[in-house]
Design a protein around this motif. Structure first.
Motif, short mmCIF file in Angstrom:
data_model
loop_
_atom_site.label_atom_id
_atom_site.label_comp_id
_atom_site.label_asym_id
_atom_site.label_seq_id
_atom_site.Cartn_x
_atom_site.Cartn_y
_atom_site.Cartn_z
N ILE A 48 0.85 -1.19 0.00
CA ILE A 48 0.00 0.00 0.00
C ILE A 48 0.89 1.24 0.00
CG2 ILE A 48 -1.84 1.26 1.17
CD1 ILE A 48 -2.70 -1.36 2.46
N GLY A 49 0.71 2.09 -1.02
CA GLY A 49 1.44 3.34 -1.11
C GLY A 49 0.50 4.52 -0.98
N MET A 50 1.08 5.71 -0.98
CA MET A 50 0.27 6.91 -0.81
C MET A 50 -0.45 7.29 -2.10
SD MET A 50 -0.63 8.90 1.58
CE MET A 50 -1.54 10.43 1.76
N GLU A 51 0.29 7.30 -3.20
CA GLU A 51 -0.29 7.64 -4.49
C GLU A 51 0.71 7.30 -5.59
OE1 GLU A 51 -1.06 11.83 -4.19
OE2 GLU A 51 1.02 12.38 -4.52
N GLU A 52 0.21 7.15 -6.80
CA GLU A 52 1.09 6.88 -7.94
C GLU A 52 1.79 8.17 -8.38
OE1 GLU A 52 -0.51 3.24 -10.53
OE2 GLU A 52 -1.74 5.04 -10.70
N GLY A 53 2.98 8.02 -8.93
CA GLY A 53 3.65 9.15 -9.55
C GLY A 53 3.04 9.45 -10.91
N GLY A 54 3.57 10.46 -11.56
CA GLY A 54 3.03 10.88 -12.86
C GLY A 54 2.03 12.00 -12.67
N GLY A 55 1.07 12.07 -13.57
CA GLY A 55 0.03 13.08 -13.45
C GLY A 55 0.48 14.50 -13.71
N ASN A 56 1.59 14.64 -14.43
CA ASN A 56 2.09 15.99 -14.71
C ASN A 56 1.68 16.50 -16.09
OD1 ASN A 56 3.67 14.04 -15.90
ND2 ASN A 56 5.60 15.11 -15.60
N ASP A 57 0.84 15.73 -16.76
CA ASP A 57 0.41 16.12 -18.10
C ASP A 57 -1.06 15.73 -18.27
OD1 ASP A 57 1.36 16.69 -21.12
OD2 ASP A 57 0.02 14.96 -21.10
N LEU A 58 -1.89 16.66 -18.69
CA LEU A 58 -3.32 16.41 -18.80
C LEU A 58 -3.63 15.26 -19.75
CD1 LEU A 58 -6.30 17.05 -18.33
CD2 LEU A 58 -6.10 18.90 -20.04
N ASN A 59 -2.98 15.22 -20.89
CA ASN A 59 -3.27 14.17 -21.86
C ASN A 59 -2.95 12.79 -21.30
OD1 ASN A 59 -4.28 15.77 -23.96
ND2 ASN A 59 -2.21 16.33 -24.61
N ARG A 60 -1.87 12.69 -20.52
CA ARG A 60 -1.52 11.40 -19.93
C ARG A 60 -2.54 10.99 -18.87
NH1 ARG A 60 5.11 11.66 -19.28
NH2 ARG A 60 5.58 11.85 -21.51
N VAL A 61 -3.03 11.94 -18.12
CA VAL A 61 -4.06 11.62 -17.12
C VAL A 61 -5.33 11.14 -17.82
CG1 VAL A 61 -5.54 12.56 -15.30
CG2 VAL A 61 -3.12 13.19 -15.38
N ILE A 62 -5.70 11.82 -18.90
CA ILE A 62 -6.88 11.39 -19.67
C ILE A 62 -6.67 9.97 -20.19
CG2 ILE A 62 -8.17 11.79 -21.80
CD1 ILE A 62 -7.74 14.80 -21.33
#
Length: 238
Positions: free
Chosen positions: A28-42
């Motif tokens: 169990i971790g706190m949160e995934e890394g990434g999420g610095n680009d809107l298109n990648r989140v989509i």
């Protein structure tokens, strides 16, 4: 362009990670890394939608859809969190945990829907760091205006839900990744549990479940030997 608020809300309410609740080895971790680009989140949320909008995905299927095959196809690229989780499990089972062994485990087993592992995130949205917050630009959902309001919204019920899943599935091992988040890990494990210091990680046991709080695999300067020691402790104490 912004995120689809309705789909985003469902993702937040539903998504917990990858793997198999019936597996013996939970991380169990706190949160995934990434999420610095809107298109990648989509792309990530769309992949989750196409895979059935379940609370757990198969990590291979998911990463094929978001076009990250390198972690699961030869020649395998090691991912710094999964590789150490793999190393812990291999050492816990008394198996070799050298780079070649870890690559095979990461490629074939970790985070798969029918595997012995379950990889959960306390918070559902990927983020590049705890100091960055980009979702306020991408959505009109009120509680996503700040990281603080996001945490305040998500943490109480997600802690409760993860506790419920642990009680339901009774894994042999639950490892919390990131000692700086111990406040939340203690809440999930239960305030009644006393974690004993093992030098550079903490351990507690209750109702046949071994709980550990360890350094995060992305910690600067962390060594493979640290995770092998954790795995060996698990092997002796399960």
């Amino acid at each position: 362009m912004k995120l689809n608020d309705q789909l985003l809300q469902r993702f937040i309410n539903t998504f917990y990670g990858s793997g198999n609740y019936q597996g013996n080895y939970w991380f169990i971790g706190m949160e995934e890394g990434g999420g610095n680009d809107l298109n990648r989140v989509i792309t990530r949320i769309t992949a989750w939608q196409e895979l059935g909008m379940t609370d757990l995905v198969d990590i291979y299927d998911f990463h094929m859809k978001i076009n990250y095959p390198a972690y699961f196809t030869n020649p395998v690229k090691l991912q710094r969190t999964w590789m150490q989780q793999a190393r812990i499990v291999l050492a816990a089972k008394g198996k070799p945990s050298k780079a070649a062994d870890v690559k095979i485990y990461q490629r074939d087993i970790i985070g798969r829907k029918d595997s012995e592992t379950c990889l959960l995130e306390l918070l559902p949205l990927p983020s590049p760091s705890t100091s960055d917050w980009l979702y306020s630009r991408w959505t009109d959902i009120d509680f996503l205006r700040t990281r603080e309001s996001y945490r305040n919204y998500c943490l109480p019920w997600r802690i409760t839900n993860i506790q419920s899943r642990i009680r339901q599935y009774q894994p042999k091992l639950v490892i919390f990744c990131g000692k700086s988040y111990s406040e939340y890990w203690h809440k999930i494990a239960g305030r009644h549990l006393i974690f004993l210091d093992q030098g550079d990680f903490q351990a507690a046991k209750s109702e046949g479940i071994l709980y550990l709080i360890i350094k995060h695999p992305a910690t600067i300067g962390i060594t493979n030997a640290y995770f092998e020691r954790v795995g060996e402790f698990v092997r002796i104490n399960q």
